[in-house]
Design a protein around this motif. Sequence first.
Motif, PDB file in Angstrom:
ATOM      1  N   LEU A  44       0.180  -6.836  -6.244  1.00 18.96           N
ATOM      2  CA  LEU A  44       1.449  -7.113  -6.006  1.00 18.96           C
ATOM      3  C   LEU A  44       1.624  -6.975  -7.507  1.00 18.96           C
ATOM      4  N   LYS A  45       0.878  -7.513  -8.732  1.00 19.16           N
ATOM      5  CA  LYS A  45       0.953  -7.014 -10.262  1.00 19.16           C
ATOM      6  C   LYS A  45       2.041  -5.945 -10.691  1.00 19.16           C
ATOM      7  N   LEU A  46       1.219  -5.053  -9.527  1.00 17.07           N
ATOM      8  CA  LEU A  46       2.146  -3.541  -9.797  1.00 17.07           C
ATOM      9  C   LEU A  46       3.728  -3.736  -9.299  1.00 17.07           C
ATOM     10  N   LEU A  47       3.253  -4.032  -7.976  1.00 19.51           N
ATOM     11  CA  LEU A  47       5.333  -4.023  -7.312  1.00 19.51           C
ATOM     12  C   LEU A  47       6.117  -5.157  -8.451  1.00 19.51           C
ATOM     13  N   TRP A  48       5.261  -6.161  -9.175  1.00 16.63           N
ATOM     14  CA  TRP A  48       6.560  -7.161  -9.974  1.00 16.63           C
ATOM     15  C   TRP A  48       6.359  -6.476 -11.381  1.00 16.63           C
ATOM     16  N   GLN A  49       5.472  -4.953 -11.498  1.00 14.49           N
ATOM     17  CA  GLN A  49       6.084  -4.558 -12.736  1.00 14.49           C
ATOM     18  C   GLN A  49       7.015  -3.581 -13.055  1.00 14.49           C
ATOM     19  N   GLY A  50       8.020  -3.895 -13.689  1.00 15.94           N
ATOM     20  CA  GLY A  50       8.698  -2.482 -14.142  1.00 15.94           C
ATOM     21  C   GLY A  50      10.480  -2.954 -12.760  1.00 15.94           C
ATOM     22  N   HIS A  51       9.862  -3.673 -12.195  1.00 17.22           N
ATOM     23  CA  HIS A  51      11.028  -3.249 -11.536  1.00 17.22           C
ATOM     24  C   HIS A  51      11.190  -2.388 -10.487  1.00 17.22           C
ATOM     25  N   GLN A  52      10.701  -1.474 -10.504  1.00 14.03           N
ATOM     26  CA  GLN A  52      10.242   0.028  -9.420  1.00 14.03           C
ATOM     27  C   GLN A  52       9.851  -0.129  -8.457  1.00 14.03           C
ATOM     28  N   PRO A  53      10.308   0.165  -7.315  1.00  8.98           N
ATOM     29  CA  PRO A  53       9.261   0.228  -6.398  1.00  8.98           C
ATOM     30  C   PRO A  53       8.783   1.271  -6.411  1.00  8.98           C
ATOM     31  N   MET A  54       7.263   0.965  -5.772  1.00  8.02           N
ATOM     32  CA  MET A  54       6.188   2.186  -5.442  1.00  8.02           C
ATOM     33  C   MET A  54       5.856   2.910  -4.013  1.00  8.02           C
ATOM     34  N   GLY A  55       5.735   3.895  -3.595  1.00  6.08           N
ATOM     35  CA  GLY A  55       5.071   4.051  -2.883  1.00  6.08           C
ATOM     36  C   GLY A  55       3.285   3.392  -2.340  1.00  6.08           C
ATOM     37  N   ALA A  56       2.697   4.273  -1.657  1.00  2.00           N
ATOM     38  CA  ALA A  56       1.174   3.260  -1.069  1.00  2.00           C
ATOM     39  C   ALA A  56       0.649   4.388  -1.687  1.00  2.00           C
ATOM     40  N   LEU A  88       6.275 -11.939  -0.326  1.00  2.00           N
ATOM     41  CA  LEU A  88       6.250 -11.593  -1.950  1.00  2.00           C
ATOM     42  C   LEU A  88       6.598 -10.223  -2.512  1.00  2.00           C
ATOM     43  N   VAL A  89       6.598  -9.148  -1.145  1.00  2.00           N
ATOM     44  CA  VAL A  89       6.975  -7.811  -1.139  1.00  2.00           C
ATOM     45  C   VAL A  89       7.515  -7.108  -0.399  1.00  2.00           C
ATOM     46  N   HIS A  90       8.984  -6.436  -0.149  1.00  2.00           N
ATOM     47  CA  HIS A  90       9.834  -5.619   0.201  1.00  2.00           C
ATOM     48  C   HIS A  90       9.684  -4.372   0.704  1.00  2.00           C
ATOM     49  N   ARG A  91       9.751  -3.929   1.609  1.00  2.00           N
ATOM     50  CA  ARG A  91       9.946  -2.093   1.780  1.00  2.00           C
ATOM     51  C   ARG A  91      11.376  -2.233   1.108  1.00  2.00           C
ATOM     52  N   ILE A  92      11.295  -0.627   0.853  1.00  2.00           N
ATOM     53  CA  ILE A  92      12.745  -0.271   0.359  1.00  2.00           C
ATOM     54  C   ILE A  92      13.126   1.200   1.522  1.00  2.00           C
ATOM     55  N   HIS A  93      13.000   1.318   2.637  1.00  2.00           N
ATOM     56  CA  HIS A  93      12.810   2.130   3.546  1.00  2.00           C
ATOM     57  C   HIS A  93      13.637   2.871   3.495  1.00  2.00           C
ATOM     58  N   SER A  94      14.085   3.644   2.648  1.00  2.00           N
ATOM     59  CA  SER A  94      15.435   3.994   2.164  1.00  2.00           C
ATOM     60  C   SER A  94      14.251   4.838   0.841  1.00  2.00           C
ATOM     61  N   LEU A  95      12.985   4.682   0.842  1.00  2.00           N
ATOM     62  CA  LEU A  95      12.374   5.701  -0.227  1.00  2.00           C
ATOM     63  C   LEU A  95      11.231   5.279  -0.099  1.00  2.00           C
ATOM     64  N   ASN A  96      10.947   4.846   1.619  1.00  2.00           N
ATOM     65  CA  ASN A  96       9.415   4.570   1.644  1.00  2.00           C
ATOM     66  C   ASN A  96       8.734   4.246   0.876  1.00  2.00           C
ATOM     67  N   ALA A  97       8.925   3.117   0.300  1.00  2.00           N
ATOM     68  CA  ALA A  97       8.077   2.229  -1.430  1.00  2.00           C
ATOM     69  C   ALA A  97       8.342   0.911  -0.631  1.00  2.00           C
ATOM     70  N   TYR A  98       7.715   0.023  -1.606  1.00  2.00           N
ATOM     71  CA  TYR A  98       7.443  -0.826  -1.731  1.00  2.00           C
ATOM     72  C   TYR A  98       8.302  -2.136  -3.108  1.00  2.00           C
ATOM     73  N   ILE A  99       8.366  -3.186  -3.123  1.00  2.00           N
ATOM     74  CA  ILE A  99       9.210  -3.522  -4.101  1.00  2.00           C
ATOM     75  C   ILE A  99       8.780  -5.075  -4.253  1.00  2.00           C
ATOM     76  N   GLY A 100       8.012  -5.618  -5.622  1.00  2.00           N
ATOM     77  CA  GLY A 100       7.759  -6.942  -5.246  1.00  2.00           C
ATOM     78  C   GLY A 100       9.517  -7.999  -4.933  1.00  2.00           C
TER      79      GLY A 100
END
Lengths: 165, 165
Positions: A44-56, A88-100
């Motif tokens: 969760l911390k990683l997905l909140w940091q930087g406001h950048q989506p991250m993949g698994a 607490l987290v959303h999936r960004i489908h078009s990027l196959n990534a996740y963000i807080g």
Amino acid sequence: MLTNARLVYQPHDQVRILNAAISRAHDICEAANVRLTPTREAILKLLWQGHQPMGAYQLQQQLAKVSEKPIAPPTIYRAIEFLIDLGLVHRIHSLNAYIGCPFPSSEHSNIFMICEKCNTVAEVSDKRVNNLLEAITDKVGFKLHSQTIELFGLCPNCEPGDSDE
Amino acid sequence: MLTNARLVYQPHDQVRILNAAISRAHDICEAANVRLTPTREAILKLLWQGHQPMGAYQLQQQLAKVSEKPIAPPTIYRAIEFLIDLGLVHRIHSLNAYIGCPFPSSEHSNIFMICEKCNTVAEVSDKRVNNLLEAITDKVGFKLHSQTIELFGLCPNCEPGDSDE
DNA sequence: ATATATATGTAATATTATAACATCACTTAC
DNA sequence: GTAAGTGATGTTATAATATTACATATATAT
């Protein structure tokens, strides 16, 4: 209109904000009677940091730097699912990534603004969009349950013209 | 408001519609000075039939039934990319699948209505949505380039209540 | 202290997508 | 009509994303 645009696009006290968010996440978990384990919290911390989506697998790499033991994909995906279910987290489908999610616990349907240059993702929620989509789907007899809205473009910091706001 | 909802949700002369669409696709390709090869045409047909999105490997399986030689993934993906670039096909990100565009050549940004029960996808284009999203993104200084809107719910045929329209 | 439920570990594999390079097939110019 | 050049497909391998199935460990409540 609810948005975290200022937070994303302007400098701010990362640590303080993050701590506050984590604290809120703990409250939410307590209220839901579920556990925010160390792995889940780290993700969760990683997905909140930087406001950048991250993949698994990106998350996996980052976690490897912190944790002693490497964490396998299933654990990552399970944690992501857990966090998404809690809002607490959303999936960004078009990027196959996740963000807080910047405003968890508030019932909202999200619009994601994805910067094509710096990759930051800001979120905005606006009832008018929902109302309009309801009206449109109603008209053709489609019963709307949920939605995914992902916008691509340039954030204020990457837009060459003016960097006001 | 531009939509193919009636076409998708009501019975119609599949063959006639499909032939007309293919004919138009040929015109579009001719105008763009590119070739609608047999493989590309076969994939386009599949993506127009049934109004159901199909994945790349699903397309591969269907093509295997028709063609003598099996077609490998790169060829499938190249054909999909070609069709998307021409606006004949859209990608549904949340499904990792692809679907034929009912109104190619018209400049539009799409809203996809995905039925959670029967998987049909209808498309609707509405200027009001674009205007609203423009207004919202403007307000936070985000320069909008493109968008993905995917709606989940029940189509009129699967909605238990009333099956009017 | 034990039973139960929840969470993670582990290994294998499914699914989706792409890279790199070879070959084939059309088009155009001569 | 043939060679050169472009565009399309074939081929092999592999990258990237995600899940299944089952074993083990950890926490919670009784």
